[in-house]
Design an enzyme around this catalytic site. Sequence first.
Site, PDB file in Angstrom:
ATOM      1  N   PRO A   2       0.794  -1.234  -0.047  1.00  0.00           N
ATOM      2  CA  PRO A   2       0.018   0.015   0.089  1.00  0.00           C
ATOM      3  C   PRO A   2       0.588   1.218   0.077  1.00  0.00           C
ATOM      4  O   PRO A   2       0.740   2.042   0.830  1.00  0.00           O
ATOM      5  CB  PRO A   2      -1.053  -0.113   1.148  1.00  0.00           C
ATOM      6  CG  PRO A   2      -0.501  -1.366   1.787  1.00  0.00           C
ATOM      7  CD  PRO A   2       0.805  -1.817   1.355  1.00  0.00           C
ATOM      8  N   GLU A   3       1.271   1.571  -1.030  1.00  0.00           N
ATOM      9  CA  GLU A   3       1.700   3.036  -1.442  1.00  0.00           C
ATOM     10  C   GLU A   3       0.784   3.918  -2.069  1.00  0.00           C
ATOM     11  O   GLU A   3      -0.077   3.103  -2.415  1.00  0.00           O
ATOM     12  CB  GLU A   3       3.206   2.968  -2.044  1.00  0.00           C
ATOM     13  CG  GLU A   3       4.156   2.371  -1.071  1.00  0.00           C
ATOM     14  CD  GLU A   3       5.534   2.263  -1.548  1.00  0.00           C
ATOM     15  OE1 GLU A   3       6.053   3.378  -2.290  1.00  0.00           O
ATOM     16  OE2 GLU A   3       6.249   1.282  -1.345  1.00  0.00           O
ATOM     17  N   LYS A  59      -1.090   7.933   1.017  1.00  0.00           N
ATOM     18  CA  LYS A  59      -1.624   6.639   1.075  1.00  0.00           C
ATOM     19  C   LYS A  59      -2.837   6.197   2.011  1.00  0.00           C
ATOM     20  O   LYS A  59      -3.241   5.531   2.399  1.00  0.00           O
ATOM     21  CB  LYS A  59      -0.434   5.899   1.891  1.00  0.00           C
ATOM     22  CG  LYS A  59       0.887   5.919   1.375  1.00  0.00           C
ATOM     23  CD  LYS A  59       2.048   5.189   2.450  1.00  0.00           C
ATOM     24  CE  LYS A  59       3.478   5.698   1.787  1.00  0.00           C
ATOM     25  NZ  LYS A  59       4.595   5.200   2.562  1.00  0.00           N
ATOM     26  N   ARG A 112      -1.385  -7.953   8.856  1.00  0.00           N
ATOM     27  CA  ARG A 112      -0.319  -7.577   9.922  1.00  0.00           C
ATOM     28  C   ARG A 112      -0.648  -6.433  10.761  1.00  0.00           C
ATOM     29  O   ARG A 112       0.051  -5.981  11.591  1.00  0.00           O
ATOM     30  CB  ARG A 112       1.027  -7.231   9.283  1.00  0.00           C
ATOM     31  CG  ARG A 112       2.129  -8.084   9.491  1.00  0.00           C
ATOM     32  CD  ARG A 112       3.020  -8.294   8.247  1.00  0.00           C
ATOM     33  NE  ARG A 112       2.518  -9.199   7.192  1.00  0.00           N
ATOM     34  CZ  ARG A 112       2.870  -9.873   6.326  1.00  0.00           C
ATOM     35  NH1 ARG A 112       3.873  -9.157   5.737  1.00  0.00           N
ATOM     36  NH2 ARG A 112       2.273 -10.827   5.421  1.00  0.00           N
ATOM     37  N   ARG A 251      15.842  -0.983   3.848  1.00  0.00           N
ATOM     38  CA  ARG A 251      16.774  -1.629   2.843  1.00  0.00           C
ATOM     39  C   ARG A 251      16.517  -1.163   1.304  1.00  0.00           C
ATOM     40  O   ARG A 251      15.137  -1.246   0.985  1.00  0.00           O
ATOM     41  CB  ARG A 251      16.754  -3.097   2.794  1.00  0.00           C
ATOM     42  CG  ARG A 251      17.352  -3.863   1.615  1.00  0.00           C
ATOM     43  CD  ARG A 251      17.458  -5.607   1.857  1.00  0.00           C
ATOM     44  NE  ARG A 251      18.092  -5.864   2.921  1.00  0.00           N
ATOM     45  CZ  ARG A 251      18.578  -7.144   2.965  1.00  0.00           C
ATOM     46  NH1 ARG A 251      18.341  -7.735   1.880  1.00  0.00           N
ATOM     47  NH2 ARG A 251      19.147  -7.530   4.307  1.00  0.00           N
TER      48      ARG A 251
END
Length: 264
Positions: A2-3, A59, A112, A251
């Site tokens: 979800p961007e 978002k 999550r 990362r």
Amino acid sequence: MPELPDVEIFRRRLDRHGLDRPVRRITVAAPDLLEGVSPQSLGRLLKNHPLVATHRHGKYLFVARDGRDGWLVLHFGMSGSLEPLESGDEPPEHACLTVRFDEGGIAYVAPRRLGLIGWTESPDAFVQAHRLGPDALAMERDAFVAALVQHHGMVKCWLMDQGRIAGIGNVYADEILFQAGLPPRTGITALEREKAERLHAIVRRVLSAAIEAQADPGRLPDDYLLPHREPGGQCPRCGVSLATVEACGRRGWYCPACQSGRGG
DNA sequence: CTCCATGTTTAGAA
DNA sequence: CTTCTAAACATGGA
């Protein structure tokens, strides 16, 4: 995923499957995601009212009740999505919020459970209260450049800073830097004006292409990094193995050859 | 068991 | 004040 592009796809899905029919029943399966509203009041606010409009800022997805006197707010965290439901369907696994109409419905699913379900007077009020920057696709070139050069530090961190420009996360920031030929840890001060203007164009191009691809990396143009952004992945332009480096606490994936910072 | 993951917020160090 | 880092949050997958 979800961007901004993912949330835009959710918004369009809601436009198709969730508007102009009275809400008959809502189920809040994850009350801990609620912000500033109880399950009971959410039910009272929505029940028997049709949803009439959607709006996206960065978002965040906003859904207006009839009269537009209040908006449901959804943020999808790391793993959330919005799924249409058929009348007979059980709620999907990890559904945090389900909204049922006389026929069909929609489910906010978040395995999550890092997200937000809220209620606000208006998208503007919410954006202001949460100190979000302008939406990444709404930002014009001069405003983008002016806001960018006000800051120091890394370009990637600025792109991901929701208080400066709203909608870009770790994945699409990597794609933007790849398309720009910039190494992941490039500093803002290393960009002359021309490169900053080019970056603005690339932000728009990448986000628009992602929306056009239904936010599905597999449908992106052939020279995009994202489909190859995994262990063992190779640069779609030169074939070199992709590398990773940490920046802004995340990362980042990049092509060490194409993103050398000297031309690209 | 460990490590990692598309996000945000908070605390603390320079 | 700004910039950067780490941790916490919840949970599934490798």
